[in-house]
Design a protein around this motif. Structure first.
Motif, PDB file in Angstrom:
ATOM      1  N   ILE A 696       0.833  -1.205   0.000  1.00  0.00           N
ATOM      2  CA  ILE A 696       0.000   0.000   0.000  1.00  0.00           C
ATOM      3  C   ILE A 696       0.864   1.250   0.000  1.00  0.00           C
ATOM      4  N   VAL A 697       1.855   1.282   0.877  1.00  0.00           N
ATOM      5  CA  VAL A 697       2.728   2.454   0.971  1.00  0.00           C
ATOM      6  C   VAL A 697       3.475   2.676  -0.338  1.00  0.00           C
ATOM      7  N   ALA A 698       4.020   1.595  -0.913  1.00  0.00           N
ATOM      8  CA  ALA A 698       4.751   1.721  -2.176  1.00  0.00           C
ATOM      9  C   ALA A 698       3.838   2.181  -3.306  1.00  0.00           C
ATOM     10  N   THR A 699       2.613   1.668  -3.321  1.00  0.00           N
ATOM     11  CA  THR A 699       1.664   2.057  -4.362  1.00  0.00           C
ATOM     12  C   THR A 699       1.293   3.529  -4.246  1.00  0.00           C
ATOM     13  N   LEU A 700       0.990   3.973  -3.020  1.00  0.00           N
ATOM     14  CA  LEU A 700       0.684   5.390  -2.816  1.00  0.00           C
ATOM     15  C   LEU A 700       1.860   6.266  -3.228  1.00  0.00           C
ATOM     16  N   HIS A 701       3.060   5.826  -2.898  1.00  0.00           N
ATOM     17  CA  HIS A 701       4.277   6.559  -3.282  1.00  0.00           C
ATOM     18  C   HIS A 701       4.338   6.727  -4.800  1.00  0.00           C
ATOM     19  N   ASP A 702       4.100   5.619  -5.524  1.00  0.00           N
ATOM     20  CA  ASP A 702       4.178   5.669  -6.983  1.00  0.00           C
ATOM     21  C   ASP A 702       3.094   6.564  -7.571  1.00  0.00           C
ATOM     22  N   VAL A 703       1.856   6.425  -7.061  1.00  0.00           N
ATOM     23  CA  VAL A 703       0.742   7.211  -7.594  1.00  0.00           C
ATOM     24  C   VAL A 703       0.963   8.702  -7.345  1.00  0.00           C
ATOM     25  N   ILE A 704       1.395   9.052  -6.136  1.00  0.00           N
ATOM     26  CA  ILE A 704       1.603  10.463  -5.790  1.00  0.00           C
ATOM     27  C   ILE A 704       2.676  11.086  -6.672  1.00  0.00           C
ATOM     28  N   VAL A 725      -1.252   4.850 -15.354  1.00  0.00           N
ATOM     29  CA  VAL A 725      -1.036   4.791 -13.905  1.00  0.00           C
ATOM     30  C   VAL A 725      -1.384   3.411 -13.364  1.00  0.00           C
ATOM     31  N   LEU A 726      -2.512   2.856 -13.769  1.00  0.00           N
ATOM     32  CA  LEU A 726      -2.910   1.539 -13.276  1.00  0.00           C
ATOM     33  C   LEU A 726      -1.953   0.448 -13.755  1.00  0.00           C
ATOM     34  N   THR A 727      -1.482   0.563 -14.995  1.00  0.00           N
ATOM     35  CA  THR A 727      -0.535  -0.422 -15.500  1.00  0.00           C
ATOM     36  C   THR A 727       0.782  -0.354 -14.742  1.00  0.00           C
ATOM     37  N   VAL A 728       1.225   0.853 -14.460  1.00  0.00           N
ATOM     38  CA  VAL A 728       2.456   1.023 -13.687  1.00  0.00           C
ATOM     39  C   VAL A 728       2.284   0.462 -12.277  1.00  0.00           C
ATOM     40  N   VAL A 729       1.120   0.716 -11.677  1.00  0.00           N
ATOM     41  CA  VAL A 729       0.852   0.154 -10.346  1.00  0.00           C
ATOM     42  C   VAL A 729       0.933  -1.366 -10.397  1.00  0.00           C
ATOM     43  N   GLY A 730       0.306  -1.957 -11.431  1.00  0.00           N
ATOM     44  CA  GLY A 730       0.372  -3.412 -11.571  1.00  0.00           C
ATOM     45  C   GLY A 730       1.782  -3.900 -11.778  1.00  0.00           C
ATOM     46  N   TYR A 731       2.558  -3.192 -12.618  1.00  0.00           N
ATOM     47  CA  TYR A 731       3.953  -3.582 -12.858  1.00  0.00           C
ATOM     48  C   TYR A 731       4.776  -3.445 -11.588  1.00  0.00           C
ATOM     49  N   SER A 732       4.610  -2.338 -10.880  1.00  0.00           N
ATOM     50  CA  SER A 732       5.373  -2.107  -9.654  1.00  0.00           C
ATOM     51  C   SER A 732       5.091  -3.197  -8.621  1.00  0.00           C
ATOM     52  N   LEU A 733       3.806  -3.548  -8.475  1.00  0.00           N
ATOM     53  CA  LEU A 733       3.457  -4.595  -7.530  1.00  0.00           C
ATOM     54  C   LEU A 733       3.927  -5.956  -8.016  1.00  0.00           C
ATOM     55  N   ASN A 734       3.990  -6.146  -9.330  1.00  0.00           N
ATOM     56  CA  ASN A 734       4.581  -7.361  -9.888  1.00  0.00           C
ATOM     57  C   ASN A 734       6.016  -7.515  -9.382  1.00  0.00           C
ATOM     58  N   ASP A 735       6.777  -6.447  -9.485  1.00  0.00           N
ATOM     59  CA  ASP A 735       8.165  -6.454  -9.019  1.00  0.00           C
ATOM     60  C   ASP A 735       8.235  -6.665  -7.501  1.00  0.00           C
ATOM     61  N   GLY A 806       8.597   2.345 -10.392  1.00  0.00           N
ATOM     62  CA  GLY A 806       8.125   1.115  -9.760  1.00  0.00           C
ATOM     63  C   GLY A 806       9.261   0.211  -9.344  1.00  0.00           C
ATOM     64  N   THR A 807      10.301   0.134 -10.175  1.00  0.00           N
ATOM     65  CA  THR A 807      11.477  -0.668  -9.816  1.00  0.00           C
ATOM     66  C   THR A 807      12.141  -0.101  -8.571  1.00  0.00           C
ATOM     67  N   PHE A 808      12.269   1.213  -8.501  1.00  0.00           N
ATOM     68  CA  PHE A 808      12.861   1.866  -7.327  1.00  0.00           C
ATOM     69  C   PHE A 808      12.029   1.618  -6.071  1.00  0.00           C
ATOM     70  N   SER A 809      10.697   1.801  -6.174  1.00  0.00           N
ATOM     71  CA  SER A 809       9.862   1.683  -4.983  1.00  0.00           C
ATOM     72  C   SER A 809       9.797   0.248  -4.469  1.00  0.00           C
ATOM     73  N   SER A 810       9.933  -0.729  -5.355  1.00  0.00           N
ATOM     74  CA  SER A 810       9.933  -2.121  -4.911  1.00  0.00           C
ATOM     75  C   SER A 810      11.106  -2.410  -3.986  1.00  0.00           C
ATOM     76  N   ILE A 811      12.213  -1.742  -4.256  1.00  0.00           N
ATOM     77  CA  ILE A 811      13.419  -1.979  -3.458  1.00  0.00           C
ATOM     78  C   ILE A 811      13.471  -1.062  -2.245  1.00  0.00           C
ATOM     79  N   TYR A 812      13.229   0.207  -2.440  1.00  0.00           N
ATOM     80  CA  TYR A 812      13.497   1.186  -1.382  1.00  0.00           C
ATOM     81  C   TYR A 812      12.272   1.668  -0.615  1.00  0.00           C
ATOM     82  N   ILE A 813      11.074   1.266  -1.055  1.00  0.00           N
ATOM     83  CA  ILE A 813       9.872   1.668  -0.316  1.00  0.00           C
ATOM     84  C   ILE A 813       9.143   0.450   0.232  1.00  0.00           C
TER      85      ILE A 813
END
Length: 846
Positions: A696-704, A725-735, A806-813
């Protein structure tokens, strides 16, 4: 061990052959397809509006017309009922949805009530949902309920479907679709070369034609200045300026009585008229009325306007005649088409229009194919450089995956749109993710397996759950996108969803079977080596060592993005604000932006902006919402067409009325919330609650931050932006899910290891997959950005930024949040306790 029986291998290759057979007709011309079997001719992709040109128009039944007709019917029924019973009355009027009448003699009030009650019964002459009320002063009121009007609107919509289809067919178009949308709308899609303005005029008008008598008791102007009889009404002519006529309300011949209608244009005078022939009933009525009213005038009324008022010199008994129509040649043809198709029960107002020229569509197809080809070559080259023979196998699987996508879409009769092509190109980059996960897992299993064949078998088996978990998030996002309603976004969602399914299926059928054959014939002892093979094998990066600094920096950037969003706001597109977007191409030379701006300013359309669009001869015009309802938006687009059509060709026209824009805003908001909720619920079920919070936190970070990108760059935010935006959210959560899955595995294996060390180990173990998948996806998106065309460039740019984010937030958020919420309390020994878990060395489980 990998083992495929002969029958399984045969089944896989039979499926591959079937996919090729189903996909092949898409490469053939119409003439070549005609020689194929009937079932195979139909199984092909249909090109969408934005690829082959045409018009998409949403028509809305005018509720006010229904209310007017119901009131007029109710007033007539009350008048006829009371007159028939000899009951005197006064003040019979209809306003809003209420008919009022005052009975002159109070003693007859109850009798009047009893006579009028049948009008309130379901199926009564005034229709259903009508309430009768009696006041103390003898006034009676018939109230037509909202439910009754709504039911009539739905009925009018249903009756209008066939009439609209007949009008379009009469217009000369064979490739069209007419379907209901909700209770009061009709969606019309006509493919090919279309005169959108003429088509809208053809579909908007009720085309109710009727013959009346002119009321000779007074002139039209005298009636306006005084009070005219209740049995008559004032109507205006089609002249400029219009002339008022006092016309008897009773129609004795209507368009339904006309059985032969032909447009006629005098070749010498160019005068236009409509020649007609009446049925037997119409012939009888016309002869009777004209025979009784010689010397008077007829009023031929078209949609409440007097088209012609000829004098009655003699009884008209032949049932044939001609109506003078002061229209152009096209206009009189369209009038004939409308009269042949029949009158609509109410006006159909255009609330949305999206028109594309065939030339623009052809350019989009070419750009999409080039982008797809470049993306495939780049991704194939990278995979072969990384994995040699296994890279070749991945490329073979990718090609088959693309064929399978086309086959499935063809079998389903899906419509391919420009965003749909973008979805396929995106799949080119994302599809190899499954192969990378499998190959990297095999690399890890090599260290503990007794043989390479055993490592390969373990790699496929243990990568399965990770691949499924990772792809479910994007699949959920695709399903939500499909529900948003826009045709182009649906095209993207369908190709994305189908691509995700075929990718998973291909990885564990075709790829696995080919690898099994390679193992059986070549007996390799290890993965093929290349220069890049061990690039991340010994990675031991201490990601969590700087988590506080990264958290702080990300928080500051997020606050800046929110402040920019709150103060400056998004530059919303017409999907959400209403208005018009028009792209034009100069017929000669370059588009003169200054001249365009000056000419459009003279039209007094409010805020109008003109900018370059893709080339020196192209310009994009944005017209702000007119604020005067649906018709105001259409009128603005019509004015622009009239002003520029001599010097410019119209490549693309989009007009969105306030009703549609409001609904799109609501759907987009609900769609984003629903997608996020569904994805996060899935993660919550599959992992512990701390993982869901981290996601949730990573997703909010990406959307904001992505919203901040739109604010700071001034890019238009529209429905395709929501899709990005939704595709990126899906990709980010995939990672994120891939990293979480490895962390969950390590949590069971190393129960005493401090969480920061375990997270670092998990990230390092999956780092090669994270980087390689991001690289292939970015390569595909880069090809789409450079070669995909102007229409989807902002979409692609958003995706490029979003994939990196999304790649960044998967690792650092997403990962550090687990430390904050104490997924595992730190041991007293701190980080030194990792010595007790001697199994993590250089970021790799051994």
């Amino acid at each position: 061990m990998l083992h495929f029986s002969r029958w399984k291998t045969l089944l896989i290759w039979l499926a591959a052959f079937a996919a090729i057979v189903l996909a092949a007709p898409n490469l053939l011309s119409e003439v070549q397809r005609s020689s194929l079997p009937g079932w195979l001719q139909q199984d092909r992709l249909t090109l969408g509006l934005d690829l082959q040109g045409g018009s998409h128009i949403v028509l809305k039944v005018e509720r006010s017309d229904i209310v007017k007709d119901r009131l007029e019917e109710a007033v007539a029924n009350v008048r006829n009922t009371l007159r028939g019973a000899g009951i005197r009355y006064t003040g019979l009027t209809g306003n809003d949805q209420t008919v009022t009448v005052r009975i002159t003699d109070p003693a007859e009030t109850q009798k009047a009530v009893d006579l009028l009650k049948p009008l309130t019964a379901p199926g009564g002459r005034a229709g259903p949902e009508v309430a009768l009320r009696q006041d103390e002063d003898g006034q009676l009121s018939l109230q037509i309920s909202d439910a009754g009007i709504t039911a009539d609107v739905a009925s009018a919509r249903t009756r209008s479907l066939d009439i609209v289809a007949r009008r379009i067919a009469g217009f000369g178009h064979a490739n069209f679709l007419v379907r209901p949308d909700g209770a009061d709308r009709i969606v019309v899609q006509v493919l090919g070369s279309v005169d959108a303005e003429r088509l809208k005029n053809l579909l908007n008008q009720p085309a109710k034609l009727s013959f009346h008598l002119i009321d000779a008791s007074m002139s039209g102007q005298e009636a306006l200045n005084g009070r005219w009889p209740a049995t008559s009404q004032v109507l205006y002519s089609l002249d400029d300026p219009p002339v008022p006529y006092l016309v008897d309300r009773t129609a004795f011949v209507t368009g339904s009585n006309m059985v032969g209608i032909e447009p006629v244009v005098d070749p010498q005078t160019q005068d236009s008229s409509i020649a007609y022939r009446l049925d037997a009933e119409g012939t009888r009525r016309l002869a009777e009325v004209t025979g009784q009213n010689i010397g008077k005038h007829l009023a031929i009324v078209f949609d409440d306007q007097v088209m012609s008022s000829p004098a009655i010199d003699a009884a008209i008994t032949g049932g044939e005649g001609a109506i003078s129509a002061n229209f152009s040649e096209d206009g009189v043809r369209d009038l004939a088409i409308m009269l042949r198709a029949g009158a609509l029960p109410a006006t159909l107002t255009s609330v949305e229009e999206r028109s594309v020229s065939p030339r623009f569509g052809a350019d989009s197809i070419f750009s999409g194919l080039i982008a797809g080809l470049v993306a495939a070559v780049l991704v194939a080259a990278l995979m072969i450089a990384l994995y040699r023979i296994l890279g070749v196998i991945a490329v073979v699987s990718l090609v088959f995956n693309l064929i399978l996508i086309v086959a499935v879409l063809s079998l389903a009769g899906a419509t391919l749109t420009l965003p749909g092509i973008a979805g396929i190109v995106l799949i080119v980059g994302m599809a190899v993710d499954s192969n990378v996960l499998i190959y990297e897992r095999i690399r890890e299993e090599e260290k503990t397996a007794h043989s390479f064949a055993e490592a390969a078998g373990r790699g496929f088996s243990r990568a399965f759950s990770t691949i499924v978990d990772a792809n479910v998030t994007i699949f959920i996002a695709a399903i939500i996108l499909f529900c948003l309603g826009s045709e182009s976004i649906r095209g993207f969602a369908v190709t994305l969803a189908v691509g995700i399914l075929t990718t998973v299926i291909t990885a564990f059928t075709l790829t696995r079977s080919i690898v099994a054959v390679w193992l059986r014939r070549r007996h390799p002892r290890h993965l093929p080596k290349s220069v890049l093979t061990h690039l991340f094998e010994h990675a031991n990066i201490r990601f969590m060592g700087i988590r506080r600094y990264v958290f702080t920096a990300s928080a500051i950037i997020s606050l800046i993005a929110m402040a920019a969003f709150a103060t400056a706001g998004l530059r919303l597109g017409i999907d959400f604000t209403g208005g018009s977007l028009i792209e034009v191409t100069a017929k000669q030379g370059n588009a003169d932006l200054a001249d365009l701006q000056a000419r459009l300013n003279d039209l007094n359309l409010g805020e109008v902006s003109v900018e370059r669009a893709g080339g020196p001869s192209n310009a994009r015009i944005r017209i702000a919402s007119q604020g005067g309802g649906e018709n105001a938006e259409q009128s603005a687009a019509t004015l622009v067409r009239g002003e520029l059509q001599e010097d410019y060709d119209f490549r693309r026209v989009e007009v969105v009325g306030p009703a549609i824009s409001g609904e799109l805003t609501m759907m987009a908001t609900l769609g984003v919330l629903a997608a996020l909720a569904a994805i996060l619920i899935y993660i919550w079920i599959r992992f512990e609650w701390q993982f869901a919070v981290g996601a949730i936190v990573a997703t909010l970070h990406d959307v904001i931050i992505m919203l901040g990108l739109f604010v700071l760059t001034g890019m238009e935010f529209n429905l395709t932006s929501i899709a990005a935006v939704l595709t990126v959210v899906g990709y980010s959560l995939n990672d994120t899910v891939v990293i979480y899955d490895r962390m969950r595995e390590n949590l069971k294996r190393y129960k005493k290891m401090p969480l920061p060390i375990l997270i670092d180990a998990s990230i390092n173990q999956t780092l090669s997959r994270t980087i390689l998948t991001a690289a292939t996806t970015l390569l595909a998106l880069l090809a789409l950005y450079l070669f995909g065309g102007e229409v989807i460039r902002s979409f692609t740019f958003t995706m490029l930024f979003g994939v990196a984010l999304g790649t960044f937030s998967s690792i650092y958020i997403a990962a550090p949040v687990l430390i904050v919420f104490r997924l595992r309390p730190e041991s007293p020994d701190g980080e030194e306790s990792n010595k007790t878990d001697a199994g993590v060395k250089s970021g790799t489980v051994v």
